[in-house]
Write a protein that holds these residues in place. Structure first.
Motif, PDB file in Angstrom:
ATOM      1  N   SER A   1       3.503   7.404  42.886  1.00  0.00           N
ATOM      2  CA  SER A   1       3.564   7.211  41.432  1.00  0.00           C
ATOM      3  C   SER A   1       5.021   7.053  40.986  1.00  0.00           C
ATOM      4  O   SER A   1       5.336   6.191  40.167  1.00  0.00           O
TER       5      SER A   1
ATOM      6  N   ASP B   1       3.720  14.353  39.570  1.00  0.00           N
ATOM      7  CA  ASP B   1       3.239  13.069  40.088  1.00  0.00           C
ATOM      8  C   ASP B   1       3.606  12.896  41.565  1.00  0.00           C
ATOM      9  O   ASP B   1       4.584  13.465  42.051  1.00  0.00           O
TER      10      ASP B   1
ATOM     11  N   ASP C   1       4.636  10.461  34.783  1.00  0.00           N
ATOM     12  CA  ASP C   1       5.197   9.113  34.889  1.00  0.00           C
ATOM     13  C   ASP C   1       4.466   8.146  33.947  1.00  0.00           C
ATOM     14  O   ASP C   1       3.261   8.291  33.711  1.00  0.00           O
TER      15      ASP C   1
END
Length: 154
Positions: free
Chosen positions: A75, A71, A39
């Motif tokens: 996130s 992630d 991300d």
């Protein structure tokens, strides 16, 4: 390594809202399943924004777009909020699904070797079979390329 015509490996992963998403729940729909490394990195942000921009066309074609990375769901929430994304992001924190799809591989960067996601996209047909595979994806125009491939198959 997965091939066109293979059954897509089943997956059940939490999305950005901690809701579990399974391929079996999406039976009968086309699925764009794209794996990305991280991300809020430049290439991954461009790819996610491009899929968001083309999402209405994917909807019209009866396709669901799912992004997968290692992630966390938190996130993913921040990434979606910061970039104003409309796509669903799945958290593969154990990398088990990335391994099943063959995209968790040895990578090299600046002379260092490490395990990571090789940017890849799988187009899965309504019967759960892999209809198209893109490996080592170049981000520029990728969402459009996937959309064109889907249009040719629908």
């Amino acid at each position: 390594m997965l091939k066109i015509g293979d059954n897509a490996p089943e997956l059940t992963l939490p999305n950005q809202d901690d809701v579990e998403i399974s391929l079996r729940d999406l039976a009968g729909k086309w699925i764009v399943l794209y794996f990305y490394p991280k991300d809020n990195t430049p290439g991954c942000t461009t790819e996610a924004c491009d899929f968001t921009a083309t999402l209405p066309q994917f909807d019209t074609l009866g396709a669901v777009v799912l992004g997968v990375s290692p992630d966390s769901t938190a996130s993913h929430q921040k990434f979606i909020a910061k970039q104003k994304l409309d796509i669903t992001l799945l958290s593969d924190s154990t990398t088990q699904i990335a391994q099943r799809y063959g995209v968790w591989q040895l990578k090299k960067f600046c002379g260092k070797e490490y395990m990571g996601i090789v940017r890849s996209t799988f187009l899965i047909d309504p019967e759960g079979k892999i209809a198209q595979i893109w490996s080592n994806v170049k981000v520029k125009d990728h969402a459009s390329e996937v959309k064109k491939a889907l249009e040719a198959l629908v």
